[in-house]
Scaffold this active site. Sequence first.
Site, PDB file in Angstrom:
ATOM      1  N   GLY A 242      -5.622   9.768  -7.464  1.00  0.00           N
ATOM      2  CA  GLY A 242      -5.198   8.932  -6.352  1.00  0.00           C
ATOM      3  C   GLY A 242      -5.190   7.469  -6.717  1.00  0.00           C
ATOM      4  O   GLY A 242      -5.687   7.084  -7.770  1.00  0.00           O
ATOM      5  N   PRO A 244      -6.023   3.410  -6.795  1.00  0.00           N
ATOM      6  CA  PRO A 244      -7.314   2.732  -6.931  1.00  0.00           C
ATOM      7  C   PRO A 244      -7.941   2.434  -5.571  1.00  0.00           C
ATOM      8  O   PRO A 244      -7.233   2.142  -4.607  1.00  0.00           O
ATOM      9  CB  PRO A 244      -6.960   1.415  -7.630  1.00  0.00           C
ATOM     10  CG  PRO A 244      -5.612   1.602  -8.206  1.00  0.00           C
ATOM     11  CD  PRO A 244      -4.925   2.645  -7.398  1.00  0.00           C
ATOM     12  N   THR A 246      -9.500   4.348  -3.432  1.00  0.00           N
ATOM     13  CA  THR A 246      -9.441   5.314  -2.339  1.00  0.00           C
ATOM     14  C   THR A 246     -10.710   6.149  -2.233  1.00  0.00           C
ATOM     15  O   THR A 246     -10.809   6.998  -1.373  1.00  0.00           O
ATOM     16  CB  THR A 246      -8.243   6.263  -2.505  1.00  0.00           C
ATOM     17  OG1 THR A 246      -8.189   6.687  -3.867  1.00  0.00           O
ATOM     18  CG2 THR A 246      -6.973   5.556  -2.133  1.00  0.00           C
ATOM     19  N   GLY A 247     -11.643   5.940  -3.136  1.00  0.00           N
ATOM     20  CA  GLY A 247     -12.922   6.624  -2.994  1.00  0.00           C
ATOM     21  C   GLY A 247     -13.138   7.771  -3.959  1.00  0.00           C
ATOM     22  O   GLY A 247     -13.938   8.659  -3.684  1.00  0.00           O
ATOM     23  N   HIS A 463      11.919 -20.033   9.474  1.00  0.00           N
ATOM     24  CA  HIS A 463      11.972 -18.864   8.601  1.00  0.00           C
ATOM     25  C   HIS A 463      11.173 -17.696   9.200  1.00  0.00           C
ATOM     26  O   HIS A 463      11.679 -16.579   9.335  1.00  0.00           O
ATOM     27  CB  HIS A 463      11.410 -19.258   7.219  1.00  0.00           C
ATOM     28  CG  HIS A 463      11.334 -18.140   6.234  1.00  0.00           C
ATOM     29  ND1 HIS A 463      12.137 -18.078   5.124  1.00  0.00           N
ATOM     30  CD2 HIS A 463      10.544 -17.040   6.177  1.00  0.00           C
ATOM     31  CE1 HIS A 463      11.850 -17.002   4.434  1.00  0.00           C
ATOM     32  NE2 HIS A 463      10.873 -16.346   5.046  1.00  0.00           N
ATOM     33  N   GLU A 464       9.954 -17.995   9.600  1.00  0.00           N
ATOM     34  CA  GLU A 464       9.100 -16.920  10.123  1.00  0.00           C
ATOM     35  C   GLU A 464       9.635 -16.388  11.446  1.00  0.00           C
ATOM     36  O   GLU A 464       9.601 -15.178  11.696  1.00  0.00           O
ATOM     37  CB  GLU A 464       7.651 -17.404  10.290  1.00  0.00           C
ATOM     38  CG  GLU A 464       6.982 -17.892   9.007  1.00  0.00           C
ATOM     39  CD  GLU A 464       6.979 -16.880   7.882  1.00  0.00           C
ATOM     40  OE1 GLU A 464       7.106 -15.663   8.162  1.00  0.00           O
ATOM     41  OE2 GLU A 464       6.886 -17.292   6.712  1.00  0.00           O
ATOM     42  N   HIS A 467      12.360 -13.867  10.873  1.00  0.00           N
ATOM     43  CA  HIS A 467      11.881 -12.503  10.632  1.00  0.00           C
ATOM     44  C   HIS A 467      11.566 -11.805  11.949  1.00  0.00           C
ATOM     45  O   HIS A 467      11.981 -10.673  12.195  1.00  0.00           O
ATOM     46  CB  HIS A 467      10.571 -12.520   9.825  1.00  0.00           C
ATOM     47  CG  HIS A 467      10.745 -12.844   8.376  1.00  0.00           C
ATOM     48  ND1 HIS A 467      11.635 -12.198   7.573  1.00  0.00           N
ATOM     49  CD2 HIS A 467      10.103 -13.739   7.571  1.00  0.00           C
ATOM     50  CE1 HIS A 467      11.546 -12.688   6.334  1.00  0.00           C
ATOM     51  NE2 HIS A 467      10.618 -13.633   6.317  1.00  0.00           N
ATOM     52  N   ASP A 540      10.777 -12.158   0.125  1.00  0.00           N
ATOM     53  CA  ASP A 540      11.615 -11.392   1.041  1.00  0.00           C
ATOM     54  C   ASP A 540      12.771 -10.766   0.286  1.00  0.00           C
ATOM     55  O   ASP A 540      13.107  -9.599   0.487  1.00  0.00           O
ATOM     56  CB  ASP A 540      12.192 -12.312   2.123  1.00  0.00           C
ATOM     57  CG  ASP A 540      11.099 -12.964   2.943  1.00  0.00           C
ATOM     58  OD1 ASP A 540      10.010 -12.384   3.030  1.00  0.00           O
ATOM     59  OD2 ASP A 540      11.348 -14.063   3.486  1.00  0.00           O
TER      60      ASP A 540
HETATM   61  P1  ADP Z   1     -11.829   4.624  -6.737  1.00  0.00           P
HETATM   62  O1  ADP Z   1     -12.830   5.232  -7.640  1.00  0.00           O
HETATM   63  O2  ADP Z   1     -10.914   5.612  -6.094  1.00  0.00           O
HETATM   64  O3  ADP Z   1     -11.062   3.495  -7.339  1.00  0.00           O
HETATM   65  P2  ADP Z   1     -14.170   3.882  -5.307  1.00  0.00           P
HETATM   66  O4  ADP Z   1     -14.741   5.216  -5.062  1.00  0.00           O
HETATM   67  O5  ADP Z   1     -14.754   3.124  -6.427  1.00  0.00           O
HETATM   68  O6  ADP Z   1     -12.599   3.978  -5.512  1.00  0.00           O
HETATM   69  O7  ADP Z   1     -14.226   3.044  -3.973  1.00  0.00           O
HETATM   70  C1  ADP Z   1     -14.636   1.728  -3.945  1.00  0.00           C
HETATM   71  C2  ADP Z   1     -15.350   1.434  -2.675  1.00  0.00           C
HETATM   72  O8  ADP Z   1     -14.478   1.518  -1.557  1.00  0.00           O
HETATM   73  C3  ADP Z   1     -16.449   2.409  -2.378  1.00  0.00           C
HETATM   74  O9  ADP Z   1     -17.639   2.017  -2.950  1.00  0.00           O
HETATM   75  C4  ADP Z   1     -16.525   2.387  -0.865  1.00  0.00           C
HETATM   76  O10 ADP Z   1     -17.351   1.328  -0.423  1.00  0.00           O
HETATM   77  C5  ADP Z   1     -15.125   2.087  -0.451  1.00  0.00           C
HETATM   78  N1  ADP Z   1     -14.412   3.302  -0.071  1.00  0.00           N
HETATM   79  C6  ADP Z   1     -13.304   3.795  -0.665  1.00  0.00           C
HETATM   80  N2  ADP Z   1     -12.893   4.906  -0.055  1.00  0.00           N
HETATM   81  C7  ADP Z   1     -13.749   5.152   0.932  1.00  0.00           C
HETATM   82  C8  ADP Z   1     -13.849   6.176   1.933  1.00  0.00           C
HETATM   83  N3  ADP Z   1     -12.968   7.179   1.996  1.00  0.00           N
HETATM   84  N4  ADP Z   1     -14.876   6.108   2.797  1.00  0.00           N
HETATM   85  C9  ADP Z   1     -15.759   5.097   2.738  1.00  0.00           C
HETATM   86  N5  ADP Z   1     -15.722   4.115   1.829  1.00  0.00           N
HETATM   87  C10 ADP Z   1     -14.722   4.120   0.949  1.00  0.00           C
HETATM   88 ZN    ZN Z   2       9.891 -14.599   4.695  1.00  0.00          ZN
END
Ligand code: ADP
Ligand code: ZN
Length: 648
Positions: A242, A244, A246-247, A463-464, A467, A540
Amino acid sequence: MNDNKKDKLPSKWPSGMTIALVAVAVVFFLNLFMTSMTGNSIERVTYDEFVALLADGRVEEVEVQSDRIMITLLPEEVLEYKYQAAEDVPPVPVSFFDLMTQRLQGQQEDEQAVLYTGRMPDPQLREMLDYYGVIYSAAIVTTNWLQVIFFQIILPILFLVIMFTFLRRMVGGMMGGRGGFMSIGQSNAKVYMEKKTGVTFEDVAGQEEAKESLTEIVDFLHNPDKYVEIGAVQPKGALLVGPPGTGKTLLAKAVAGEANVVFFSLSGSDFVEMFVGVGASRVRDLFKQASQQSPCIIFIDEIDAIGKSRDNQMNSNDEREQTLNQLLAEMDGFDSSKGVVILGATNRPETLDKALLRPGRFDRRINVELPDLKGRVDILHVHAKKVKMSDSVDLKRIAAITPGAAGADLANMINEAALNAVRMKRKEVQQEDLMEAVEVVIAGKEKKDRIMSEKEKRIVAYHEIGHALARVVQKDDKPVEKITIIPRTKGTLGYVLAAPEEEKFMHSKEEMLMEIIASLAGRAAEEVQFNTQTTGAANDIEKATRMARSMVSMYGMSEKFGMMGLESIQNRYLDGRAVLQVSDQTGSALDDEVKKILHECYQKAINLLKENEHKLRELAEYLFTKETITGDEFMKLYKGESSWSVTV
Ligand code: ADP
Ligand code: ZN
Ligand code: MG
């Protein structure tokens, strides 16, 4: 957040080395001590002195060695007796005799003095020895094994090891200095072992599917027997894939936490070292340690660093290949019934070597996607627990205006909000802190000290509003959450914070065109009002071009090409760069088509603003004065529920 102690693995080197060093030292000194004890004190004499001693009849025994002659003198009594017996002995110079007596004075009575002299090529030596009745023999070379072992084996090895580590340390120092003294081939550089990660599935919000897949692994770690009994082979490894933030790392820790097992973690790049073979030996080491600690989890973060496909590479990398091969071999080699599970994480799954993804290796793939609206709300709640929040805070609204934000971004926003609250000397985090934090994460901090000229500021306002107007005219709905012309550090002069809408996973052609028109409407407003073009529209234009291009090349939304796929996405979790898959000719035809769409959309934007020129002025002047307006204010003015006098 994860402030549990990270125990570095105890490395075996220091203790092993110390023992070896001490042993060597003991052997060495014992050896020295023993040689000094055996035999009597030895002194050197010159060859002529030796001959003189012979002639004097004081020599009892001679041992001829390869490079020297060892001389044992007669004990004093025998000497005296001999003196009386032999009268034909030539006289000895007194001074020399005295000298020898002096030399021998330190000797104990029952000891015989031992002297030695260098061996001269003397053909008459034997005759002479026979003549004076001296016992003579040649030395039998006996090897002192201790010495040999020390000087010829241990010392050179020690020397090499020290040289090598010294070199490595120097290299390591130049490259940012990691790895301690004598850490070659040891994974102690970066293996982290946590007995308890302290993270559970509760800490990971959203990601329900991923958690479900991982629950099975947790269960397996809890009671492997259940699976072994029925004959089910458990997956050896699972790959978390997944974007970066995302946990993925968090999930891996949570698996260890849930299963209550030891967690070994290591980043893929830690395997790749300067020296060929080091990475491979680290892998070996890691698995060895893990099997001793089972049940456990081995987590290899950023596995693409070692797992890159081995073919289609311009320059092959021996070190990485060896490391990868070792990893594959170890994964095949260990018995999954022992309760070792390997988790990997990557955001570039497409680059991974196919061999890694085969059954029996990372055969499970777990997608960890960007959170949807509900996921974002949940993540915000998880992190909001850690700070003092005012009851009035509406996390749903924050989630609604942050589509595309990853878990890490949201965690960051909560923290920024808390920092902001402190800065404002508040006791609790308020909604406005959160709003500010969202903007900080999206657009950077406000640049208060930046002074724009009146003219520039006015252009930005038009401009804004351009949009925002394009959105509201096309969709007849509150289009924006907020509009501001206060510049921010991430390079925006002003921006429109789009209003939340229900999350969409599909877009129609009409929606895409609408979005392109809205993007180009900023520039269109500059043109309509001032008949000028500024650099502020660069982003834009880029965005509009990307959308128009993907309509033609990927989504089959142009008449000219129909449903012909012209481009494909390379790495969808990172920048999502598209790669052209057609001939140059088709490529340039594609460019023409994109140009056509952009041109038509821009014309539509111009027309749209010209038709609403009065509203454009009123809203822009209002924004110019206020600098920041909310979506509601915008709507009231647009609908004529309130008004603002235009002064230009
Ligand atoms: P990855 O390894 O996918 O790059 P991480 O696991 O290192 O991401 O996530 C970094 C931080 O973001 C975690 O320490 C947490 O604090 C937060 N985080 C990311 N996803 C979640 C989630 N689903 N629930 C809670 N915290 C999250
Ligand atoms: Zn613009
Ligand atoms: Mg990570």
